[in-house]
Design a protein around this motif. Sequence first.
Motif, PDB file in Angstrom:
ATOM      1  N   ARG A  89      -6.039 -14.139  14.346  1.00 20.46           N
ATOM      2  CA  ARG A  89      -6.084 -12.736  13.527  1.00 20.46           C
ATOM      3  C   ARG A  89      -5.857 -12.948  12.089  1.00 20.46           C
ATOM      4  N   LEU A  90      -5.162 -14.005  11.717  1.00 22.31           N
ATOM      5  CA  LEU A  90      -4.699 -14.390  10.297  1.00 22.31           C
ATOM      6  C   LEU A  90      -5.757 -15.061   9.634  1.00 22.31           C
ATOM      7  N   LEU A  91      -6.455 -16.104  10.526  1.00 26.30           N
ATOM      8  CA  LEU A  91      -7.501 -17.038   9.710  1.00 26.30           C
ATOM      9  C   LEU A  91      -8.791 -16.808  10.286  1.00 26.30           C
ATOM     10  N   ALA A  92      -9.452 -16.683   9.237  1.00 24.71           N
ATOM     11  CA  ALA A  92     -11.187 -16.640   9.496  1.00 24.71           C
ATOM     12  C   ALA A  92     -11.631 -17.729   9.881  1.00 24.71           C
ATOM     13  N   ARG A  93     -12.354 -18.266  10.913  1.00 26.72           N
ATOM     14  CA  ARG A  93     -12.787 -19.352  11.286  1.00 26.72           C
ATOM     15  C   ARG A  93     -14.373 -19.571  10.834  1.00 26.72           C
ATOM     16  N   HIS A  94     -14.713 -20.536  10.333  1.00 27.62           N
ATOM     17  CA  HIS A  94     -16.138 -20.692  10.175  1.00 27.62           C
ATOM     18  C   HIS A  94     -16.674 -22.202  10.386  1.00 27.62           C
ATOM     19  N   PRO A  95     -17.956 -22.273  11.058  1.00 34.60           N
ATOM     20  CA  PRO A  95     -18.391 -23.665  11.232  1.00 34.60           C
ATOM     21  C   PRO A  95     -18.479 -24.127   9.883  1.00 34.60           C
ATOM     22  N   LEU A  96     -18.129 -25.418   9.644  1.00 35.38           N
ATOM     23  CA  LEU A  96     -18.330 -25.984   8.573  1.00 35.38           C
ATOM     24  C   LEU A  96     -19.361 -26.110   7.618  1.00 35.38           C
ATOM     25  N   GLN A  97     -19.211 -25.658   6.376  1.00 40.25           N
ATOM     26  CA  GLN A  97     -20.514 -26.072   5.512  1.00 40.25           C
ATOM     27  C   GLN A  97     -20.036 -26.596   4.320  1.00 40.25           C
ATOM     28  N   ILE A  98     -20.735 -27.634   3.511  1.00 42.12           N
ATOM     29  CA  ILE A  98     -20.388 -27.836   2.337  1.00 42.12           C
ATOM     30  C   ILE A  98     -21.491 -27.962   1.359  1.00 42.12           C
ATOM     31  N   MET A  99     -21.454 -27.084   0.695  1.00 41.97           N
ATOM     32  CA  MET A  99     -22.512 -26.842  -0.323  1.00 41.97           C
ATOM     33  C   MET A  99     -21.895 -26.440  -1.617  1.00 41.97           C
ATOM     34  N   ASP A 100     -22.880 -26.604  -2.590  1.00 39.97           N
ATOM     35  CA  ASP A 100     -22.813 -26.531  -3.835  1.00 39.97           C
ATOM     36  C   ASP A 100     -23.581 -25.887  -4.898  1.00 39.97           C
ATOM     37  N   ASN A 101     -23.312 -25.639  -6.089  1.00 37.36           N
ATOM     38  CA  ASN A 101     -24.166 -24.922  -7.017  1.00 37.36           C
ATOM     39  C   ASN A 101     -25.274 -25.737  -7.588  1.00 37.36           C
ATOM     40  N   THR A 102     -25.547 -27.057  -7.061  1.00 37.17           N
ATOM     41  CA  THR A 102     -26.717 -27.679  -7.266  1.00 37.17           C
ATOM     42  C   THR A 102     -27.938 -27.456  -6.333  1.00 37.17           C
ATOM     43  N   GLY A 103     -27.637 -26.914  -5.114  1.00 41.40           N
ATOM     44  CA  GLY A 103     -28.544 -26.718  -3.956  1.00 41.40           C
ATOM     45  C   GLY A 103     -28.223 -27.344  -2.795  1.00 41.40           C
ATOM     46  N   PHE A 104     -27.362 -28.606  -2.875  1.00 41.04           N
ATOM     47  CA  PHE A 104     -26.816 -29.258  -1.794  1.00 41.04           C
ATOM     48  C   PHE A 104     -26.236 -28.363  -0.727  1.00 41.04           C
ATOM     49  N   ARG A 105     -26.608 -28.728   0.431  1.00 40.89           N
ATOM     50  CA  ARG A 105     -25.904 -28.081   1.605  1.00 40.89           C
ATOM     51  C   ARG A 105     -25.964 -28.921   2.763  1.00 40.89           C
ATOM     52  N   LEU A 106     -24.809 -29.023   3.503  1.00 40.36           N
ATOM     53  CA  LEU A 106     -24.575 -29.778   4.905  1.00 40.36           C
ATOM     54  C   LEU A 106     -23.992 -28.445   5.587  1.00 40.36           C
ATOM     55  N   THR A 107     -24.536 -28.204   6.684  1.00 40.43           N
ATOM     56  CA  THR A 107     -24.156 -27.098   7.784  1.00 40.43           C
ATOM     57  C   THR A 107     -23.893 -27.685   9.094  1.00 40.43           C
ATOM     58  N   LEU A 108     -22.713 -27.417   9.856  1.00 38.67           N
ATOM     59  CA  LEU A 108     -22.551 -27.955  11.018  1.00 38.67           C
ATOM     60  C   LEU A 108     -22.647 -26.925  12.071  1.00 38.67           C
ATOM     61  N   PRO A 109     -23.590 -26.806  12.944  1.00 40.00           N
ATOM     62  CA  PRO A 109     -23.869 -25.819  14.044  1.00 40.00           C
ATOM     63  C   PRO A 109     -22.496 -25.726  14.868  1.00 40.00           C
ATOM     64  N   ARG A 110     -22.573 -24.851  15.789  1.00 40.57           N
ATOM     65  CA  ARG A 110     -21.562 -24.664  16.804  1.00 40.57           C
ATOM     66  C   ARG A 110     -22.048 -25.336  18.121  1.00 40.57           C
ATOM     67  N   TRP A 111     -22.363 -26.658  17.886  1.00 43.77           N
ATOM     68  CA  TRP A 111     -22.592 -27.479  19.119  1.00 43.77           C
ATOM     69  C   TRP A 111     -21.520 -28.449  19.360  1.00 43.77           C
ATOM     70  N   PRO A 112     -21.627 -29.054  20.531  1.00 41.68           N
ATOM     71  CA  PRO A 112     -20.469 -29.991  20.927  1.00 41.68           C
ATOM     72  C   PRO A 112     -20.777 -31.366  20.010  1.00 41.68           C
ATOM     73  N   ALA A 113     -19.497 -31.967  19.672  1.00 35.37           N
ATOM     74  CA  ALA A 113     -19.275 -32.907  18.931  1.00 35.37           C
ATOM     75  C   ALA A 113     -19.965 -34.272  19.701  1.00 35.37           C
ATOM     76  N   PRO A 114     -20.419 -34.980  19.376  1.00 31.58           N
ATOM     77  CA  PRO A 114     -20.783 -35.244  17.953  1.00 31.58           C
ATOM     78  C   PRO A 114     -22.142 -34.822  17.394  1.00 31.58           C
ATOM     79  N   LEU A 115     -22.866 -34.084  18.369  1.00 28.85           N
ATOM     80  CA  LEU A 115     -24.094 -33.618  18.081  1.00 28.85           C
ATOM     81  C   LEU A 115     -23.887 -32.656  16.807  1.00 28.85           C
ATOM     82  N   ASN A 116     -22.900 -31.924  16.590  1.00 27.03           N
ATOM     83  CA  ASN A 116     -22.854 -30.967  15.392  1.00 27.03           C
ATOM     84  C   ASN A 116     -23.017 -31.836  14.020  1.00 27.03           C
ATOM     85  N   LEU A 117     -22.150 -32.971  14.123  1.00 26.91           N
ATOM     86  CA  LEU A 117     -22.187 -33.691  13.093  1.00 26.91           C
ATOM     87  C   LEU A 117     -23.476 -34.544  12.846  1.00 26.91           C
ATOM     88  N   ALA A 118     -23.965 -34.919  13.740  1.00 31.04           N
ATOM     89  CA  ALA A 118     -25.493 -35.645  13.652  1.00 31.04           C
ATOM     90  C   ALA A 118     -26.614 -34.488  13.089  1.00 31.04           C
TER      91      ALA A 118
END
Length: 419
Positions: A89-118
Amino acid sequence: MVGRQDLGSGVNGRRVAVIGGGWAGIAAAVELTAAGAAVTLFEAGRVLGGRARAVEVAGRRLDNGQHILLGGYRDTMALMRQIGADPDRLLARHPLQIMDNTGFRLTLPRWPAPLNLAWGLLTARGVGWREKLRTAQWMQGLKHQEFCLSGDRSVAEWLDAAGQTGCLRRHLWEPLCLAALNTPAGEASAQLFANVLRDSLGSARRADTDLLLPRCDFGRLLAEPAGDWLLAHGATLRYRTRVRTLHAGIEAVTIDGENYTAAIIATAPQHAGRLWPALAENLEYQPIATIYLQYPPTIRLPFPLLGLRGPYGQWVVDRGDGLLACVLSGHGAWEEVDDDSLAQRLAEELDLGAQPGWQQVIREKRATFSARPNLPRPPTTLAPRLFLASDHSWADYPATLEGAVRSGRRAARLVLAAE
């Protein structure tokens, strides 16, 4: 202020003092109280929480600093559940995304590890295929090594040796290092960073990679419900009480003239040496600044965590209702800029098409210890009846809330195991 008078020696005959009400001290006090010990928690400040608490600033309730929690913070979430603070209730859970203001983005899907990182690496925006494949192979090699390096060195040296010199280094590894270790890659410990990767991106549990962002301030997240739980279960809370003297004898620990079966020092490292000279600090510290910018409520970031790759910006956390918290870690040019100018420059880097109507800068000059290579860590057992709990004593991690919680629970269990 005393929350409740001492209640004898507890059902198991133990009367234990915990010195310091940060997350390590809270974790220790809860563990001991749950086991039936009579706990007295000393806190020099007005509230619990240490470096992750709520503060009142200009009529607003803010956090004294921003902290990123990950799905792999199992002890922290177990502690929250124990005291009735539901992390779902107190924490919002998000699949990890690393993005910045230059346009870079890395998004992990809700897939089993290690497929999500791959998949996240292979679909990362702005990165060439050769670099993606080289990085995937490198991560696989780290897993085979169980993230144990042959020797510690700086993160920058480690990345150089691994051929991690391209886009992912600039937009992923170095920013993550600074966020996790609060120490620039040129000075930070490669082994500690590898440990962080092991328990997040390299974990076998997909949920460990999730980003957990508080839906409330840190006081309501842990410190306040922990205080209520401790009082309800018979603990004594002594706020605004700074311990002056401590003597650890064979049969008792004496604190300001009162005898206890055992005691746990759970203060920040810079204060521990005053109580126990063997803990006299040999640490270097890193500063952290949190710059709050209040925009109109319609302003939202594309993802609640955004990297800023500008002259000053590092990370921005969207706290909702237009409130953004910019976080600057580690020594840098930003330290020489006054508060108003720093807020203005970060607003310019954000470039959100609107101006903030309110701003507040909170600086902490010695926010965390520098997570340098081969950093010596203090022992947990200081004397037969005296123990240490702090993020600094959890040698597997840099300065993190999870390390603090784990160290507190460990120290409490040592007290309970002692005769």
